[in-house]
Write a protein that holds these residues in place. Structure first.
Motif, mmCIF file in Angstrom:
data_model
loop_
_atom_site.group_PDB
_atom_site.id
_atom_site.type_symbol
_atom_site.label_atom_id
_atom_site.label_comp_id
_atom_site.label_asym_id
_atom_site.label_seq_id
_atom_site.Cartn_x
_atom_site.Cartn_y
_atom_site.Cartn_z
ATOM 1 N N PHE A 36 -33.193 -16.761 12.269
ATOM 2 C CA PHE A 36 -34.391 -17.321 11.647
ATOM 3 C C PHE A 36 -35.113 -18.315 12.557
ATOM 4 N N THR A 37 -34.419 -18.821 13.555
ATOM 5 C CA THR A 37 -35.136 -19.541 14.621
ATOM 6 C C THR A 37 -36.074 -18.560 15.322
ATOM 7 N N PHE A 38 -35.543 -17.374 15.588
ATOM 8 C CA PHE A 38 -36.375 -16.359 16.249
ATOM 9 C C PHE A 38 -37.598 -16.030 15.380
ATOM 10 N N ALA A 89 -37.428 -20.286 6.817
ATOM 11 C CA ALA A 89 -38.627 -20.640 7.585
ATOM 12 C C ALA A 89 -38.810 -22.157 7.660
ATOM 13 N N ALA A 90 -37.846 -22.901 7.137
ATOM 14 C CA ALA A 90 -38.025 -24.355 7.028
ATOM 15 C C ALA A 90 -38.085 -25.043 8.390
ATOM 16 N N LEU A 91 -37.580 -24.372 9.437
ATOM 17 C CA LEU A 91 -37.692 -24.992 10.758
ATOM 18 C C LEU A 91 -39.118 -24.913 11.287
ATOM 19 N N ALA A 92 -39.953 -24.064 10.714
ATOM 20 C CA ALA A 92 -41.317 -23.924 11.253
ATOM 21 C C ALA A 92 -42.059 -25.266 11.268
ATOM 22 N N PRO A 93 -42.062 -26.039 10.170
ATOM 23 C CA PRO A 93 -42.731 -27.348 10.233
ATOM 24 C C PRO A 93 -42.086 -28.281 11.261
ATOM 25 N N VAL A 94 -40.771 -28.151 11.464
ATOM 26 C CA VAL A 94 -40.096 -28.984 12.461
ATOM 27 C C VAL A 94 -40.582 -28.593 13.858
ATOM 28 N N PHE A 95 -40.636 -27.290 14.139
ATOM 29 C CA PHE A 95 -41.096 -26.833 15.455
ATOM 30 C C PHE A 95 -42.563 -27.205 15.693
ATOM 31 N N VAL A 96 -43.403 -27.109 14.656
ATOM 32 C CA VAL A 96 -44.825 -27.466 14.824
ATOM 33 C C VAL A 96 -44.934 -28.909 15.309
ATOM 34 N N ASN A 128 -28.866 -29.146 7.978
ATOM 35 C CA ASN A 128 -29.527 -28.710 6.740
ATOM 36 C C ASN A 128 -30.986 -28.394 7.068
ATOM 37 N N LEU A 129 -31.279 -27.103 7.159
ATOM 38 C CA LEU A 129 -32.613 -26.686 7.615
ATOM 39 C C LEU A 129 -33.691 -27.036 6.597
#
Ligand code: ADP
Length: 492
Positions: free
Chosen positions: A117-119, A145-152, A206-207
């Motif tokens: 899900f990182t990918f 998809a919760a890492l998306a806001p973190v990556f942004v 905890n993602l």
């Protein structure tokens, strides 16, 4: 003409391509209605083995996706949501996605889900760049998809994606994406993000927590659930984290996708019907009784369609079924999941084959036939963020019997014997006694108050639970999030 707002949905499910529950229904429907409302909404989804690959057009580029420990290379395909021009982009990576199962297989969850899900999240940004589609809003769904806001906020710093507002929708607080700390390596994020104010929660990664803390706005799928997840009873350990976001947390109800769930057009049914002419509903009931091998009699028929997990309260239902099945009633259950719950339902159906049928599988067509053919629909969920099935039941004139929690409390209007008002039956607390009493009340109403039941069916069918209303609420939220992120309003 101002250009439309650009929204990139990132999700692990999207009906009809990949669905295990309500999340897939939402991402498969909301973008269609958003486009009708002038929002340029698109979806990114993994290219799972179950997707019809050949039907999706291969895009002419290779994606280089930064991951922990080096880049991964992927491809992308483009399809459309059926009946719409909403693009769905499928990220292709054979090692991560070309296997049976969405999250796991018979042996349990896949061991590399953080990488998978990182990918998805980082691949979605690589894809945006390749397409030249710079989103105003990145709309991430659930822990996958919760890492998306973190990556942004972090890895995208200095790119155009960094300017996007982020919205995290929590479809179910019970699934947070908790992993051993070592899994952080797969994300490519540094250890400076592993602390209690970001991605660490009680000694684990905890993602969902990271997403809640980084997203510009956090939503969940009903107003009541938005309040409930801020309490220790329903917050699943993250209630304090959600509370810390204060007024940035909003509840927006899911809607019904009328292209899929409409008794006047549904191709799965033996007959079609409307609120004005319900004769087809009886044909559906008889066809369902026949299909299930139950006597084609005029008795109240109760339906159940659900994932079989602890959340759904099926143990409470099975504890009262021996008593209920002594009445002049029938029950048809469709569900899959926890083997012990499956065994319990199967045993009851074997014991009372004249009264009950149990189907232990995922079967979309049968789900439609149960929604249409039943008189009542049972949902004793311990908690229910929104719940789709009670919405479908209402639309099909099948009166829901629900534990008054979350979205069930927001959408079912309990029957009032005195006035005849209501669209279903609701009870609280979730106890065997309260459930059995309510099943008894519905059975009594079926036999003794047929006119009120008929009026309730008509009322239920015309409840305003379409996606158009919710899509308008999301649009307001996006504009608010963009203004908060950029310090100025969206100017096209
Ligand atoms: P959840 O997302 O918690 O599973 P919802 O009520 O929000 O619950 O959504 C469930 C969706 O999944 C509905 O569309 C329902 O019809 C479908 N579904 C669940 N179990 C089955 C099954 N065994 N067969 C067919 N459809 C199912």
């Amino acid at each position: 003409m101002p250009r439309p707002l650009r929204v990139l949905h990132i999700a692990s499910e999207c009906a009809p391509f990949a669905k295990s529950g309500g999340l897939g229904d939402v991402t498969g429907a909301l973008p269609k209605y958003q486009r009708e409302a002038g929002v340029d909404a698109r979806v990114v989804l993994p290219l799972y083995r179950g997707v019809d690959w050949a039907a999706q057009a291969r895009l002419p580029f290779t994606l280089t996706v930064p991951m922990g420990g080096g880049a991964a290379f992927g491809a992308a395909r483009e399809g459309r949501l059926p009946g719409s021009d909403a693009p769905v982009y499928f990220l292709e990576h054979h090692h991560y996605y070309d296997r049976d199962g969405i999250y796991g297989d018979a042996r349990g969850d896949f061991g590399d889900n953080v990488a998978r899900f990182t990918f998805l999240c980082r691949g979605a940004f690589a894809l945006s760049r390749a397409l030249g589609f710079v989103p105003d809003v990145v709309h991430a769904h659930d822990w996958q998809a919760a890492l998306a806001p973190v990556f942004v906020d972090t890895t995208e710093w200095g790119t155009e994606i960094h300017g996007a507002a982020t919205v995290l929708t929590i479809h179910n607080m019970g699934y947070q994406g908790q992993f051993h700390a070592d899994a952080l390596r797969s994300t490519g994020l540094g250890w400076e993000h592993y602390h209690a104010g970001e991605l660490e929660h009680y000694g684990a990664l905890n993602l969902l927590k990271g997403g809640i803390l980084h997203a510009t706005r956090v939503t969940t799928v009903s107003p009541t659930y938005a309040r409930e997840i801020q309490t220790s009873e329903h917050g699943a350990g993250l209630d304090g984290v959600v509370r810390s976001r204060g007024r940035d947390v909003v509840g927006i109800l899911n809607g019904i996708d009328a292209a899929v769930w409409d008794p006047s057009t549904d191709r799965h049914l033996a007959a079609r019907y409307t609120a004005d002419d319900m004769s087809g509903k009886l044909i559906c009931k008889r066809a369902l009784q026949r299909e299930a091998g139950l006597p084609e009699r005029d008795v109240p028929l109760f339906g159940l369609v659900t994932r079989l997990t602890d959340q759904k309260g099926i143990d409470v239902l099975t504890s009262v079924l021996p008593a209920m099945l002594d009445w002049e009633v029938q029950l048809i259950a469709l569900g899959s999941g926890d083997p012990s719950i499956e065994r319990g339902l199967a045993a009851l159906a074997r014991h009372r084959p004249d009264k009950m049928a149990a189907y232990l599988r995922f079967d979309d067509g049968l789900a439609h036939r149960i929604e249409a053919g039943s008189d009542f629909f049972v949902m004793p969920s311990r908690y229910e963020p929104c719940g789709m099935n009670q919405l479908y039941s209402l639309r099909y004139g099948t009166l829901p019997i629900v534990h008054a929690t979350g979205g069930l409390a927001d959408t079912v209007w309990p029957y009032d014997d005195r006035t005849g008002e209501g669209t279903g039956f609701a009870f609280r607390p979730l106890s065997p006694r309260a459930l059995l009493d309510t099943l008894g009340h519905a059975t009594w109403a079926y036999y003794e108050r047929p006119d009120a039941v008929r009026a309730m069916r008509r009322r239920a069918m015309s409840q305003p639970f379409g996606w158009d209303r919710s899509a308008a609420q999301y649009r307001e939220l996006y504009l608010d999030a963009v203004a908060a992120r950029r310090g100025r309003g969206f100017d096209g």
